[in-house]
Design a protein around this motif. Sequence first.
Motif, PDB file in Angstrom:
ATOM      1  N   ALA A 524     -30.364  19.332 -30.973  1.00 20.94           N
ATOM      2  CA  ALA A 524     -31.358  20.330 -30.601  1.00 20.94           C
ATOM      3  C   ALA A 524     -32.309  20.546 -31.772  1.00 20.94           C
ATOM      4  CB  ALA A 524     -30.687  21.640 -30.202  1.00 20.94           C
ATOM      5  N   ARG A 525     -33.402  21.207 -31.478  1.00 22.09           N
ATOM      6  CA  ARG A 525     -34.390  21.493 -32.518  1.00 22.09           C
ATOM      7  C   ARG A 525     -34.127  22.876 -33.097  1.00 22.09           C
ATOM      8  NH1 ARG A 525     -38.722  18.679 -33.786  1.00 22.09           N
ATOM      9  NH2 ARG A 525     -38.582  17.465 -31.857  1.00 22.09           N
ATOM     10  N   ASP A 526     -33.985  22.910 -34.402  1.00 23.33           N
ATOM     11  CA  ASP A 526     -33.703  24.169 -35.077  1.00 23.33           C
ATOM     12  C   ASP A 526     -34.912  25.089 -34.953  1.00 23.33           C
ATOM     13  OD1 ASP A 526     -32.979  26.227 -36.700  1.00 23.33           O
ATOM     14  OD2 ASP A 526     -32.313  24.995 -38.372  1.00 23.33           O
ATOM     15  N   PRO A 527     -34.729  26.316 -34.438  1.00 19.56           N
ATOM     16  CA  PRO A 527     -35.885  27.210 -34.311  1.00 19.56           C
ATOM     17  C   PRO A 527     -36.464  27.648 -35.649  1.00 19.56           C
ATOM     18  CG  PRO A 527     -33.834  28.361 -33.765  1.00 19.56           C
ATOM     19  CD  PRO A 527     -33.503  26.908 -33.906  1.00 19.56           C
ATOM     20  N   GLU A 531     -36.549  21.178 -37.172  1.00 21.83           N
ATOM     21  CA  GLU A 531     -35.989  19.839 -37.345  1.00 21.83           C
ATOM     22  C   GLU A 531     -34.875  19.614 -36.332  1.00 21.83           C
ATOM     23  OE1 GLU A 531     -34.612  19.501 -41.306  1.00 21.83           O
ATOM     24  OE2 GLU A 531     -36.610  19.532 -42.221  1.00 21.83           O
ATOM     25  N   LEU A 532     -34.601  18.340 -36.040  1.00 20.81           N
ATOM     26  CA  LEU A 532     -33.529  18.000 -35.120  1.00 20.81           C
ATOM     27  C   LEU A 532     -32.188  18.162 -35.835  1.00 20.81           C
ATOM     28  CD1 LEU A 532     -35.012  14.850 -33.328  1.00 20.81           C
ATOM     29  CD2 LEU A 532     -34.704  17.130 -32.373  1.00 20.81           C
ATOM     30  N   VAL A 533     -31.333  18.965 -35.261  1.00 26.19           N
ATOM     31  CA  VAL A 533     -30.016  19.213 -35.854  1.00 26.19           C
ATOM     32  C   VAL A 533     -28.962  18.957 -34.790  1.00 26.19           C
ATOM     33  CG1 VAL A 533     -30.845  20.879 -37.553  1.00 26.19           C
ATOM     34  CG2 VAL A 533     -30.142  21.663 -35.294  1.00 26.19           C
ATOM     35  N   MET A 534     -27.745  18.755 -35.231  1.00 24.81           N
ATOM     36  CA  MET A 534     -26.640  18.447 -34.338  1.00 24.81           C
ATOM     37  C   MET A 534     -25.742  19.671 -34.213  1.00 24.81           C
ATOM     38  SD  MET A 534     -24.126  15.177 -34.558  1.00 24.81           S
ATOM     39  CE  MET A 534     -23.659  15.616 -36.226  1.00 24.81           C
ATOM     40  N   GLU A 535     -25.419  20.046 -32.987  1.00 27.21           N
ATOM     41  CA  GLU A 535     -24.545  21.178 -32.721  1.00 27.21           C
ATOM     42  C   GLU A 535     -23.263  20.663 -32.107  1.00 27.21           C
ATOM     43  OE1 GLU A 535     -26.076  24.558 -30.918  1.00 27.21           O
ATOM     44  OE2 GLU A 535     -27.866  24.682 -32.174  1.00 27.21           O
ATOM     45  N   SER A 536     -22.140  21.125 -32.623  1.00 26.40           N
ATOM     46  CA  SER A 536     -20.838  20.619 -32.213  1.00 26.40           C
ATOM     47  C   SER A 536     -20.467  21.150 -30.835  1.00 26.40           C
ATOM     48  CB  SER A 536     -19.771  21.034 -33.229  1.00 26.40           C
ATOM     49  OG  SER A 536     -20.108  20.573 -34.516  1.00 26.40           O
TER      50      SER A 536
END
Length: 698
Positions: A524-527, A531-536
């Motif tokens: 997802a994109r960090d608000p 940047e594109l980040v990964m969420e578990s």
Amino acid sequence: RRENASDDDNDDDMGESRGGNSWDLPSDSEDENAESDKVPVYLRKLEQILLRGRSDASADSLTSPAADAGTGRVGVASLDLDALHLHYHSPECQRLYGWLVDYPSEIVPLMDILLGRELEALRDRVRSRQEELLAEAEANDDPEGVEEAAGALVLLPETLPRVQVRPFHLRSLSHMRSLDPDSIDSLLSLRGMVVRTSPVIPDLKVAFFQCSICGRADQVTIDRGRIAEPVQCPTCHVRHGYSLVHNRCYFSDKQMVRVQETPDEVPAGETPASVVVFAYDDLVDAVRPGDRVEVTGVFRAQARRVNPKVTKVKSVYKTYVDAIHFRKVVNNGSERDAGGAAAKKTTADRDGAEKENQQQQGKGLRGDEVTHGSHFSPERIAELETLSKQPDVYDQLVSALAPSIWEMDDVKRGVLCMLFGGNSRKVKKGTAERRKNRLRARREAADNAEMGIEQEEPDLEDDDDEEDEGGSKLNKRGDINILLVGDPGTSKSQLLGYVHKLSPRGVYTSGKGSSAVGLTASVARDPETRELVMESGALVLSDLGICCIDEFDKMSGTTRAILHEAMEQQTVSIAKAGIIATLNARTSILASANPVESRYNPSLSVVENIQLPPTLLSRFDLIYLILDAPNANNDRMLAKHLVGLYYETPDVVEPPLDHGLLRDYIAYARENVHPELSDLAARELIAAYIEMRRGGSG
């Protein structure tokens, strides 16, 4: 809230800091044992900082791995301060506690300064005392006393470390939904589950400016999140001639942690609330996604710019928490003291605590228990070891597991095995060759001994340690996966919910409401940074825990295909949006499902009733069929058991072990007991496996 537990549970701890000046050393006339008994707890921590450069953290506090290993920041030490100790020390300290909660930005730095002065005074007192002991030993011609006193003098540092106070265990807990402008710049405690952590961010502390005309240097310290850039050079009087020199600035570690309400705390019909927490220095990498923590920190607000290139800011500020202390908690636990022993309360106290918990649960709060990790008191360890030596300990554990569920002892035995888990093994490459070389070397040594030739026995036991981790094969899974298949109304979901509450880490999810990315990981994109980040996902969040999946049969085929890798290799591999990663999913899966026709059809085979892919069924170690067969006697006993649960005084059999003792027993066994397979057990397993395969082929 913990007012009810403070008087009873913390009497022993608070007694060490109650009465008199807690910073006074005992008199020299007291004997050594009495002196060690009367030294206050925080003075002992200061002595540890003085002699070792750091103090032992609280049993339940979480810090970075580097800080735990003693390789953290040089010249900085942390002192964990229990706020209840401060509050109950004296009326003056109660006022100080109020100031600490209302004005933490001013009180905490003052505490750091005072501790620095106290540490310096303590060093001077210890030095003068050791010099007296040294002179006395020299006068008495005592070489051992001289050596001991001289060694103590050598340990005293010339440059004292900077002490940082980390208060925790406040008298009241704040809820994420109740944070309002009145809470800004105050000290508060929040509880929730960590859902995401960011990489380490360099945070500017001291900026180094240099004039581009005359080269004059000027250092500016950050103040309340802002750097006051020099406007005019006092030497050449040039305005706006300073430039920032990055490689001469001072930075500290910073990490963004997102904490979210746990699913059982969310009010009905609402989405989970979350709050952003910033961790610094020793608290960086102290928590990981999936941990349930209590965060103590300062609630702050910061203006947001409309555009990074424009100084205009929005009228709505963003809020966050500057973390001071992390504390690990376990969901739905009974209260326990600092050693892990069960709390002893009177009936009135217990009733008051239950009423208070009910009021908190109406607001979304829950009376969680603060765990202390692997730190159990000697009394608790003795109690656990005594329980393990009882011949009927297995039956007691089965009876204590989900006592409200009638019968199903076989299923409970399998679930107990899953809770205790097995031993995961990592096999290195070339293990078979090393084993052959070891046997050959021992055979040669035995032959030489028979011939009378003396030869040192080669040490081949540590060959595995010499090889790096890059040459290792896949882990041998030690976790157990269980599938419960049966008719509706047979307490499958109730058992899943109980196991989820009993496990310190884990996620409860439903098959129909879960997607593939929800189980593994999503991008997802960090608000904040865009940047594109990964969420578990659920499997990654329940690493080293248990993932409970209800309605497993209603899960789509695409979602079930994700489980193949997680259930065997215990990893989750993703390749999305340029992010290629392999995440750990070392979790046990407890799933429940209904047969194909909702009820079990005796005219069909077991495989036809379940109708799950064989590749997925083979990854479940235990598969239980729970059937609802009509039987007058069993139905009467079951109905009596269910009705007895709703009496004013429940008419049920009291379990032999309480919930807290069962959880402690499992946690202690998982950490300290690692059974090895004997030759007899190996032969029995091989024979049983061959017999089972023979029955399947027939």
